[in-house]
Design a protein around this motif. Structure first.
Motif: not given
Length: 479
Positions: A67-91
């Motif tokens: 049973i081949s996997a469907s590729d229809t989900f590709r259109k729903n991809l988005q970049p995820p929220p990420i805690i970045g490497i801290p650079e400023n004082i707040t971070e």
């Protein structure tokens, strides 16, 4: 190849009646083809193997593999929220607060370490588990010893005990245990080091028939890194952890020599956000780097393997010119025990994936054949498939040169030589922060050799406190 008499085998070995019946019912009677030729010890070995096989599951997996996997989900991809490497004082303040939360959890003994160590070091030139590879820059300590010393340092730093669970494979379990015993568990309390194996599953040919590589041995393969989660349930390890007051599991793979063991900042973000699963990520080196990326799919975290990402998505850019799908998965996670317990209530929580491989096998005449083309299907589970069940997860970006240097190849990228240089460069960076002059070459690598025992300095902060103020580096330093 001989005619097989099921009743005669069952009569001689009544304790194995059920698995023998299942083998015949599911069309795998050929595994007994050489029954009359093999020794009593070989017969018992084969029966032990089949007693551990879920023939119904194997049959189901083979049929589902078409049973081949469907590729229809590709259109729903988005970049995820990420805690970045801290650079400023707040971070940086946010990271410091997270660290305090993580350190409280460590002091309370709520964290277990889980190391996946089922691989062999064959490609690296050693006959044994990959964790036995001598790797440290000066003292040539094994990868296992480096991890053990980091755990020792953690226990001293936080005045708490951290049980260490090591998942091996059937191939290397005995060798791993013997290595730890012969090295007196590297100073750790052996009562707090636990070994367990993942489940093995037969390889089948393109017709779904189980492959054998001798007349009495079935070709078995580990069930993928998702087998870690399955084993936690099957081996009752989760209950053992709970009895010890463990609430969260710090997970990593054995071959990453730069692992920041039980990183309190990472643990802190996981706890502050009430996450069920958290993962560390690094920026991809390039669009073509062969690493899975973590994305957001319909509101859930999801890992897309390198081979599954379309060319369009590989090269997609954000408005600032950076790669859109850039969160490289480095297999460092935290799992909440409470989440895993909920997961275990589900009938199926980890799907199997197929991989076609070249697997040596014996033919109908009992001759060993080494195929030149893919002839076999292996079934694997992937640990990141649990992400689709996660309601709350945290992604934290880290600096690759400080936290990720896996040993996978004999030469070039991800080789022992590169891992050793990465360790030296990291120690050099710490020493510069402590005010020690450390020269670099034209490739930005430290000129010379440095090794720092985690028990002397677990991290940069420790080194700044512990190192002699008048220290001079003369090309060789072993602390």
């Amino acid at each position: 190849m001989n005619t097989v008499n099921k009743d005669r085998i069952e009569k001689a070995y009544p304790d194995y009646k059920h698995p023998i019946e299942k083998a015949f019912q599911t069309g795998q009677a050929h595994i007994f083809s050489w029954w009359s030729e093999i020794t009593p010890a070989e017969k018992l070995h084969l029966l032990e193997q089949i007693s551990l096989i879920d023939f119904t599951l194997l049959q189901k997996l083979f049929h589902e593999s078409f049973i081949s996997a469907s590729d229809t989900f590709r259109k729903n991809l988005q970049p995820p929220p990420i805690i970045g490497i801290p650079e400023n004082i707040t971070e940086k303040k946010a990271a410091e607060k997270a660290k305090q939360v993580g350190e409280d959890s460590l002091r309370n003994g709520e964290i277990a370490i889980l190391t996946v160590a089922g691989g062999q070091g064959t490609r690296l030139g050693i006959d044994g588990p990959k964790g036995m590879l001598p790797i440290s820059p000066i003292n040539k300590k094994s990868i296992f010893q480096l991890h053990a010393e980091k755990i020792c340092a953690l226990q001293t730093k936080y005045n708490a005990m951290f049980p260490w669970y090591i998942m091996t494979s059937e191939t290397n379990d005995n060798d791993t245990k013997e290595f730890f015993c012969s090295n007196k568990f590297f100073g750790l309390d052996q009562q707090r080091v636990y070994f367990f194996t993942q489940r093995m599953i037969p390889a089948v040919d393109m017709n779904g028939k189980i492959l054998m590589n001798t007349k009495s041995n079935i070709v078995m393969s580990p069930n993928g890194h998702g087998g870690t989660i399955l084993a936690l349930q099957e081996r009752n390890i989760i209950n053992d952890m709970k009895e010890r007051g463990i609430k969260h599991i710090f997970y990593h793979q054995v071959d990453n020599v730069l692992i920041k063991m039980a990183d309190p900042v990472f643990i802190g973000y996981h706890l502050k956000d009430g996450a069920e699963v958290s993962s560390k990520v690094v920026k991809k080196r390039s669009p073509e780097e062969k690493v899975g990326v973590i994305v957001s799919l319909d509101g859930h975290l999801h890992v897309v393997e390198y081979s599954e990402l379309s060319q369009e998505d590989k090269y997609a850019k954000n408005n600032d010119g950076t790669l859109k799908y850039n969160a490289g998965n480095i297999a460092i996670h935290i799992f909440s025990i409470a989440f895993l317990e909920k997961l275990f209530q589900m009938e199926t929580y980890l799907p199997y994936h197929i991989a076609t491989k070249k697997v040596p096998f014996i033919d109908l005449n009992g001759n060993l054949i080494t195929p030149k083309e893919n002839n076999a299907i292996k079934f694997e589970t992937f640990i990141f498939d649990v992400l689709k069940h996660v309601k709350k997860g945290v992604l934290m970006e880290v600096v690759r040169k400080e936290e990720f240097s896996p040993v996978k190849n004999a030469e070039g990228d991800d080789s022992p030589a590169m891992a050793q240089q990465d360790m030296v460069n990291l120690f050099g960076k710490w020493l510069r922060k402590a005010g020690v002059a450390i020269p670099k070459d034209s490739n930005d690598n430290v000129k010379g050799f440095i090794e720092i025992n985690p028990c002397f300095a677990f991290d940069e902060e420790d080194l700044i406190k512990n190192v002699a103020k008048d220290l001079e580096f003369r090309g060789f330093l072993n602390l």
